[in-house]
Design a protein around this motif. Structure first.
Motif, PDB file in Angstrom:
ATOM      1  N   ASN A  57      41.700 -17.762   1.315  1.00 39.55           N
ATOM      2  CA  ASN A  57      41.319 -17.075   2.541  1.00 39.55           C
ATOM      3  C   ASN A  57      39.813 -16.838   2.515  1.00 39.55           C
ATOM      4  N   THR A  58      39.160 -17.109   3.625  1.00 37.80           N
ATOM      5  CA  THR A  58      37.703 -16.915   3.666  1.00 37.80           C
ATOM      6  C   THR A  58      37.315 -15.500   3.262  1.00 37.80           C
ATOM      7  N   SER A  59      38.117 -14.529   3.630  1.00 37.81           N
ATOM      8  CA  SER A  59      37.772 -13.141   3.328  1.00 37.81           C
ATOM      9  C   SER A  59      37.787 -12.862   1.837  1.00 37.81           C
ATOM     10  N   GLU A  60      38.481 -13.689   1.049  1.00 41.24           N
ATOM     11  CA  GLU A  60      38.510 -13.474  -0.392  1.00 41.24           C
ATOM     12  C   GLU A  60      37.175 -13.801  -1.037  1.00 41.24           C
ATOM     13  N   GLN A  61      36.323 -14.541  -0.340  1.00 39.72           N
ATOM     14  CA  GLN A  61      35.031 -14.927  -0.895  1.00 39.72           C
ATOM     15  C   GLN A  61      33.945 -13.904  -0.599  1.00 39.72           C
ATOM     16  N   LEU A  62      34.239 -12.935   0.263  1.00 35.87           N
ATOM     17  CA  LEU A  62      33.229 -11.970   0.701  1.00 35.87           C
ATOM     18  C   LEU A  62      33.728 -10.556   0.478  1.00 35.87           C
ATOM     19  N   SER A  63      32.770  -9.654   0.240  1.00 36.27           N
ATOM     20  CA  SER A  63      33.125  -8.243   0.154  1.00 36.27           C
ATOM     21  C   SER A  63      33.492  -7.736   1.539  1.00 36.27           C
ATOM     22  N   GLY A  89      46.891  -9.127  -3.823  1.00 34.15           N
ATOM     23  CA  GLY A  89      46.994  -9.708  -5.156  1.00 34.15           C
ATOM     24  C   GLY A  89      45.848  -9.354  -6.077  1.00 34.15           C
ATOM     25  N   GLU A  90      45.053  -8.383  -5.693  1.00 34.20           N
ATOM     26  CA  GLU A  90      43.918  -7.943  -6.517  1.00 34.20           C
ATOM     27  C   GLU A  90      44.413  -6.821  -7.430  1.00 34.20           C
ATOM     28  N   THR A  91      45.152  -7.216  -8.459  1.00 36.43           N
ATOM     29  CA  THR A  91      45.884  -6.261  -9.291  1.00 36.43           C
ATOM     30  C   THR A  91      44.955  -5.275  -9.979  1.00 36.43           C
ATOM     31  N   ALA A 137      41.867  -4.363  -9.228  1.00 30.43           N
ATOM     32  CA  ALA A 137      41.217  -3.468  -8.275  1.00 30.43           C
ATOM     33  C   ALA A 137      42.191  -2.417  -7.765  1.00 30.43           C
ATOM     34  N   ALA A 138      43.431  -2.820  -7.517  1.00 33.02           N
ATOM     35  CA  ALA A 138      44.435  -1.871  -7.021  1.00 33.02           C
ATOM     36  C   ALA A 138      44.708  -0.789  -8.055  1.00 33.02           C
ATOM     37  N   ALA A 139      44.907  -1.184  -9.303  1.00 35.66           N
ATOM     38  CA  ALA A 139      45.192  -0.198 -10.352  1.00 35.66           C
ATOM     39  C   ALA A 139      44.013   0.740 -10.549  1.00 35.66           C
ATOM     40  N   ARG A 140      42.809   0.184 -10.523  1.00 34.92           N
ATOM     41  CA  ARG A 140      41.611   1.018 -10.697  1.00 34.92           C
ATOM     42  C   ARG A 140      41.465   2.009  -9.537  1.00 34.92           C
ATOM     43  N   THR A 141      41.714   1.542  -8.326  1.00 41.63           N
ATOM     44  CA  THR A 141      41.583   2.416  -7.164  1.00 41.63           C
ATOM     45  C   THR A 141      42.579   3.560  -7.220  1.00 41.63           C
ATOM     46  N   VAL A 142      43.800   3.283  -7.614  1.00 41.93           N
ATOM     47  CA  VAL A 142      44.809   4.342  -7.703  1.00 41.93           C
ATOM     48  C   VAL A 142      44.450   5.338  -8.803  1.00 41.93           C
ATOM     49  N   ARG A 143      43.903   4.848  -9.909  1.00 34.25           N
ATOM     50  CA  ARG A 143      43.466   5.784 -10.966  1.00 34.25           C
ATOM     51  C   ARG A 143      42.389   6.723 -10.434  1.00 34.25           C
ATOM     52  N   GLU A 144      41.432   6.182  -9.706  1.00 36.20           N
ATOM     53  CA  GLU A 144      40.371   7.012  -9.138  1.00 36.20           C
ATOM     54  C   GLU A 144      40.944   8.013  -8.130  1.00 36.20           C
ATOM     55  N   LEU A 145      41.905   7.563  -7.358  1.00 34.18           N
ATOM     56  CA  LEU A 145      42.544   8.440  -6.380  1.00 34.18           C
ATOM     57  C   LEU A 145      43.269   9.587  -7.080  1.00 34.18           C
ATOM     58  N   LEU A 180      41.862   7.158   2.855  1.00 36.04           N
ATOM     59  CA  LEU A 180      41.191   5.856   2.857  1.00 36.04           C
ATOM     60  C   LEU A 180      41.260   5.197   1.475  1.00 36.04           C
ATOM     61  N   LYS A 181      41.151   6.003   0.429  1.00 31.90           N
ATOM     62  CA  LYS A 181      41.252   5.466  -0.931  1.00 31.90           C
ATOM     63  C   LYS A 181      42.658   4.946  -1.187  1.00 31.90           C
ATOM     64  N   ALA A 182      43.658   5.689  -0.718  1.00 33.55           N
ATOM     65  CA  ALA A 182      45.034   5.234  -0.864  1.00 33.55           C
ATOM     66  C   ALA A 182      45.248   3.911  -0.132  1.00 33.55           C
ATOM     67  N   THR A 183      44.675   3.800   1.059  1.00 32.96           N
ATOM     68  CA  THR A 183      44.781   2.555   1.822  1.00 32.96           C
ATOM     69  C   THR A 183      44.119   1.407   1.075  1.00 32.96           C
ATOM     70  N   ALA A 184      42.929   1.657   0.529  1.00 30.82           N
ATOM     71  CA  ALA A 184      42.210   0.606  -0.212  1.00 30.82           C
ATOM     72  C   ALA A 184      43.035   0.104  -1.386  1.00 30.82           C
ATOM     73  N   GLY A 185      43.714   1.013  -2.093  1.00 32.58           N
ATOM     74  CA  GLY A 185      44.548   0.593  -3.215  1.00 32.58           C
ATOM     75  C   GLY A 185      45.736  -0.232  -2.767  1.00 32.58           C
ATOM     76  N   LEU A 186      46.377   0.199  -1.681  1.00 37.47           N
ATOM     77  CA  LEU A 186      47.528  -0.543  -1.163  1.00 37.47           C
ATOM     78  C   LEU A 186      47.117  -1.936  -0.697  1.00 37.47           C
ATOM     79  N   VAL A 187      46.004  -2.033   0.002  1.00 33.94           N
ATOM     80  CA  VAL A 187      45.522  -3.330   0.485  1.00 33.94           C
ATOM     81  C   VAL A 187      45.220  -4.252  -0.690  1.00 33.94           C
TER      82      VAL A 187
END
Length: 913
Positions: A837-843, A637-639, A641-649, A625-632
């Motif tokens: 995108n509306t989803s970009e405004q919400l968690s 374009g959330e550079t 967040a992606a880099a941070r997630t992969v570091r944590e993974l 799931l963490k790997a998926t979160a980083g890929l998403v």
């Protein structure tokens, strides 16, 4: 509270946050006597003065047998609010705290407790204090963890204290913890002088040295200074303190000592019961004067009419210092007066046993049988643990322990699971028991070391169990071995061994476990047959286990559309049953979604799955799931967040031995480099996932990276190297015709094609791509447009580039959308500004809540679906409305209509409708 200014400031800050509606949780840990209980009392007093309602409980060793015992003490003062809860919550609490025949599911109780406390906190801020977490019964511990994780939007602060730090065994949550250290030299001297002024200098120096900054020692050792001997230098500090406490009873009357021992053996018994037992033991009437004597000696305090030891060490000191015969007699007397509460009676009968007692062991097993039959698994586990201690035969003992581990793992009691496993002796077991032990140990620990040897052992042991006539146990163990072939990418030998063992059993070829084993172990051999059998299946949509098997098998071979459908149905089943660990596993449906262009759904499901995986200890699922979160995040374009997630993974201890996750982490790093204009680095990163000697290699999942590898190769000018790297793809795609392989082959065949055949290959590839693989289709349109531009066919290039831009915008793949706009501008056509995108405004969770609210669900219904309080739902909606430019719930559906159109639900094939 001398010397604790920093700790008190931190706690006051947490209280202030909670009072403002921003709750939290804290785990205080430190050695015995370091001041944890005193700190809790101090914060309780300050909280009460500032308007908080304080609820407290503590763990007791003997009550680890009793499900929800500590929880009941905690929420008892708030129980009047139960009548205002919806019926399901009232029933769950009634079943948990009443004398019903069955025990409710942990998370049904947990959600009911959360709602009860949230309603109370809406009227008055709450402080929940839990001392001696290490002795809390497992059911209460799990509920407290659940609540502690969900206080962020509530006026609730949870503070727990224990002697150990391990969050897996005692912490109520993964919130920050506070290590309570011994006092510094100056603070220690100040505390000693405050409690014992005027000590002779040598005595003062000796106490300061022996106390070593322990506050309890600084208070209690001066009281025993006259009796201190030279031998005390050799004693651990805890034992010195216990000796000092126990010495205070030397001058007490026999009746008082008898009463104190009864209280130490059963600290939560009613006062009248304690006096009755004490009278039986002493041979004369023991009355409240004996209790008063204990209070005057500073050993016991009264809370209403309930006696409590002033410190847990006082209780253990009195118990351990008592003569063995007196302890045994006390437990027998307590058992005699508790025939109306069989759980407590058995606790004391077991404690009164001197050695093996087959009759009592059998009685404990019968109690465990009855508890299990009634669904009270949490009560059965400690009964079996105690029964194992009372039998003489080593094989029977280990058999009982295995059964206890099986039940402990069923309720996700990882503390008991590992402890029981440590006591089992595999050397005395038969073939079936050895297989059962391997099954439960596989649940407890998915160790990354020597994966191929472990898989081989599991396959061999499964075969032994099958030959011994236990097909169910054998099947359970074999599919776990097969799963390791996927997660840890077993080598060719162990994969073939597992598949051959299944073949030897001649199973029903359509059985879900058989399909999964074959998909997991030898996908290139069995993949085509497995896919064909999937087509003919019509599984029960309420059967979460079967649906999960099928979804996992489909995902392992790259049949992603079918995998998301099956796993989504499994998640619905587990959600309705409140089985959060299994729900975390089935939210693995988020893993394939990025490749299908379902980025919003993947973001929401992976976020929810991650939280549940952390909560339930599903760490293998956490990696995926963490790997998926980083890929998403990278695709959106959330550079950062992606880099941070992969570091944590990558920082997780299990990561290096889990290629199913390492390959996705490498894909994310490669995409980040590609999007950042570093194509050569991107190609090198992605190419490593195709090297069998590289830790990021996975023999099957690597093909999900093939389109990105081709993209990077074109940008880096390494198309010839990429063709060589993918040389085996056509032959393997013929043997395994799954969506993943079809896409990998068609996509790379077009993008890496020489110019003289490129046009026909692009046409063929677009026709070959499954309709549901929208991201890959848009990428292919982008590359087709690029190729047309390189051929100086700018006008022809605009159509595929428009298709790519619009599809990337629709799914929210911002980096790819910008590439398409850039290519369109180069082709002579400008693009309008991309609308956010509306989803970009919400968690992720806010999007879930907004979607459910737009469908007409009430706050309580949303809370029950997402396992959060309805008041948390309300707080989220309060923040969501202004971000979407609306003022009420009624307008949500209109605002989110575009999102609904952009993300249609994945449909199962017709055969499963």
């Amino acid at each position: 509270m001398i010397g604790r200014d920093g700790e008190l400031r931190a706690l006051r800050g947490l209280l202030a946050d909670a009072a403002a509606g921003h709750g939290g949780a804290l785990h205080v840990h430190g050695s015995a006597g370091v001041g944890k209980s005193a700190l809790l009392r101090a914060v309780a007093a300050e909280a009460a003065e500032s308007g908080f309602r304080v609820l407290s409980t503590s763990g007791v060793e003997t009550e680890q047998w009793l499900p929800f015992a500590a929880l009941q003490l905690l929420v008892q003062p708030a129980v009047r609010g139960v009548e205002n809860l919806p019926a399901p919550h009232r029933e769950a609490l009634s079943d948990a705290f009443g004398a019903t025949e069955s025990e409710p599911g942990i998370y049904r109780v947990a959600l009911a407790v959360l709602e009860l406390l949230a309603d109370s906190a809406a009227r008055q801020p709450l402080l929940l204090l839990v001392d001696d977490l290490q002795w809390i019964d497992s059911s209460s511990r799990d509920v407290l963890r659940f609540v502690a994780r969900r206080t962020r939007d509530l006026s609730i602060l949870v503070i727990g204290a224990s002697r150990v730090r391990s969050p897996d065994s005692s912490s109520p949550s993964v919130h920050p913890d506070l290590a309570l250290e011994p006092l510094g030299w100056n603070a220690a001297g100040e505390l000693l002088d405050a409690g014992a002024p005027g000590l002779p200098a040598p005595v003062r120096a000796t106490i300061l040295e022996r106390a070593a900054g322990n506050p309890l020692a600084l208070v209690e050792l001066p009281k025993a200074v006259q009796g201190m001997s030279a031998q005390m230098d050799d004693l651990p500090l805890t034992q010195r303190l216990e000796d000092a406490f126990a010495a205070r009873t030397d001058s007490a009357s026999r009746e008082c000592r008898t009463f104190l021992l009864a209280l130490a053996a059963e600290p939560n018994a009613p006062l009248n019961r304690l006096l009755e037992v004490s009278s039986l033991l002493s041979g004369s009437e023991v009355c409240v004067e004996s209790l008063q004597e204990a209070v005057d000696a500073g050993l016991v305090t009264l809370v209403g009419y309930t006696p409590e030891f002033r410190h847990p060490l006082m209780r253990s000191a009195i118990y351990t210092r008592a003569a063995l015969a007196d302890r045994l007699a006390t437990h027998r007397a307590l058992a005699a007066v508790m025939d109306g509460t069989p759980e407590r009676q058995l606790i004391h009968l077991a404690a009164s046993a001197l050695g093996p007692d087959e009759e009592l062991a059998a009685r404990l097993e019968r109690f465990a049988d009855a508890s299990q039959a009634a669904g009270k698994v949490a009560a059965a586990v400690p009964a079996l643990r105690q029964a194992a201690e009372l039998v003489h035969d080593p094989r029977r003992r280990t058999g009982i322990l295995i059964r206890a581990v099986e039940l402990a793992s069923e309720i996700n009691d990882r503390t008991h699971t590992q402890m029981l496993l440590d006591r089992a002796d595999p050397g005395v077991l038969g073939r079936v028991e050895r297989a059962r032990l391997m099954v439960v140990s596989d649940k407890a620990a998915f160790e990354p070391d020597e994966p191929h040897r472990r898989i081989q052992d599991m396959v061999t042991t499964a075969g032994g169990a099958f030959d011994a006539g236990s097909a169910d146990v054998a099947e359970d163990l074999l599919w776990r071995a097969a799963a390791r072939c996927f997660f840890q990418d077993g080598d060719t030998h162990v994969r073939a061994q597992a598949a051959a063992e299944l073949d030897r059993w001649n199973p029903d070829p359509d059985a879900p476990h058989a399909l999964m084993v074959r998909a997991y172990t030898e996908p290139y051999r069995h993949g085509a047959d497995v896919i064909a059998r999937f087509e003919a299946l019509t599984p029960d949509r309420q059967d979460g286990r079967t649906l999960h098997f099928l979804g996992s098998g489909a995902m392992s071979i790259g049949d992603l559309n079918r995998a998301t459908g099956y796993l989504a149905l499994a998640a619905t089943a587990w959600r309705s049953q409140g089985r959060l660990g299994l729900l975390a596993r089935s939210l693995a449906a988020s893993w394939p979604r990025p490749y299908l262009g379902q980025l919003d759904q993947a973001r929401e499901e992976s976020a929810e799955g991650l939280a549940l995986a952390e909560e339930t200890g599903e760490w293998i699922m956490w990696l995926g799931l963490k790997a998926t979160a980083g890929l998403v995040a990278a695709l959106r374009g959330e550079t950062g967040a992606a880099a941070r997630t992969v570091r944590e993974l990558r920082a997780h201890s299990l990561f290096p031995g889990m290629p199913f996750a390492t390959v996705t982490a490498q894909q994310t790093d490669g995409l980040l480099a590609l999007f950042d204009g570093r194509p050569v680095e991107a190609y090198d990163l992605l190419a490593r996932a195709f090297d069998p000697a590289d830790p990021h290699y996975h023999s099957v999942r690597r093909w999900l990276l093939a389109p990105d590898l081709a993209d990077a190769a074109v940008a880096a000018g390494t198309t010839e190297q990429a063709r060589e790297l993918l040389a085996e793809l056509p032959e393997l795609a013929g043997r395994l015709p799954s969506e993943m392989m079809v896409v990998a082959h068609a996509y790379t065949d077009a993008v890496l094609a020489p110019d003289d055949t490129a046009q026909e290959r692009y046409t063929a590839a677009i026709a070959a791509l499954p309709a549901s693989w929208t991201l890959s289709r848009a990428q292919l349109h982008l590359h087709h447009g690029r190729w047309l531009r390189r051929q100086r066919r700018n006008v022809d290039a605009r159509h595929p580039l428009r298709l790519a831009r619009d599809e990337f915008d629709r799914i929210g793949a911002q980096p790819w959308a910008e590439m398409a706009r850039e290519q369109l501008r180069a082709a002579g056509e400008s693009s309008g500004r991309r609308h956010p995108n509306t989803s970009e405004q919400l968690s992720a969770q806010e999007m879930q809540i907004a979607e459910l609210a737009s469908q007409g669900l009430s706050n309580r219904e949303i809370g029950q679906r997402l396992f959060i309080s309805h008041r948390t739902v309300g707080a989220h909606l309060y923040r969501i409305y202004p971000r979407l430019g609306i003022t009420s719930r009624g307008k949500l559906a209109t605002v989110l209509a575009a999102i609904h159109e952009k993300h249609p639900e994945t449909n199962l094939p017709d055969s499963t409708e």
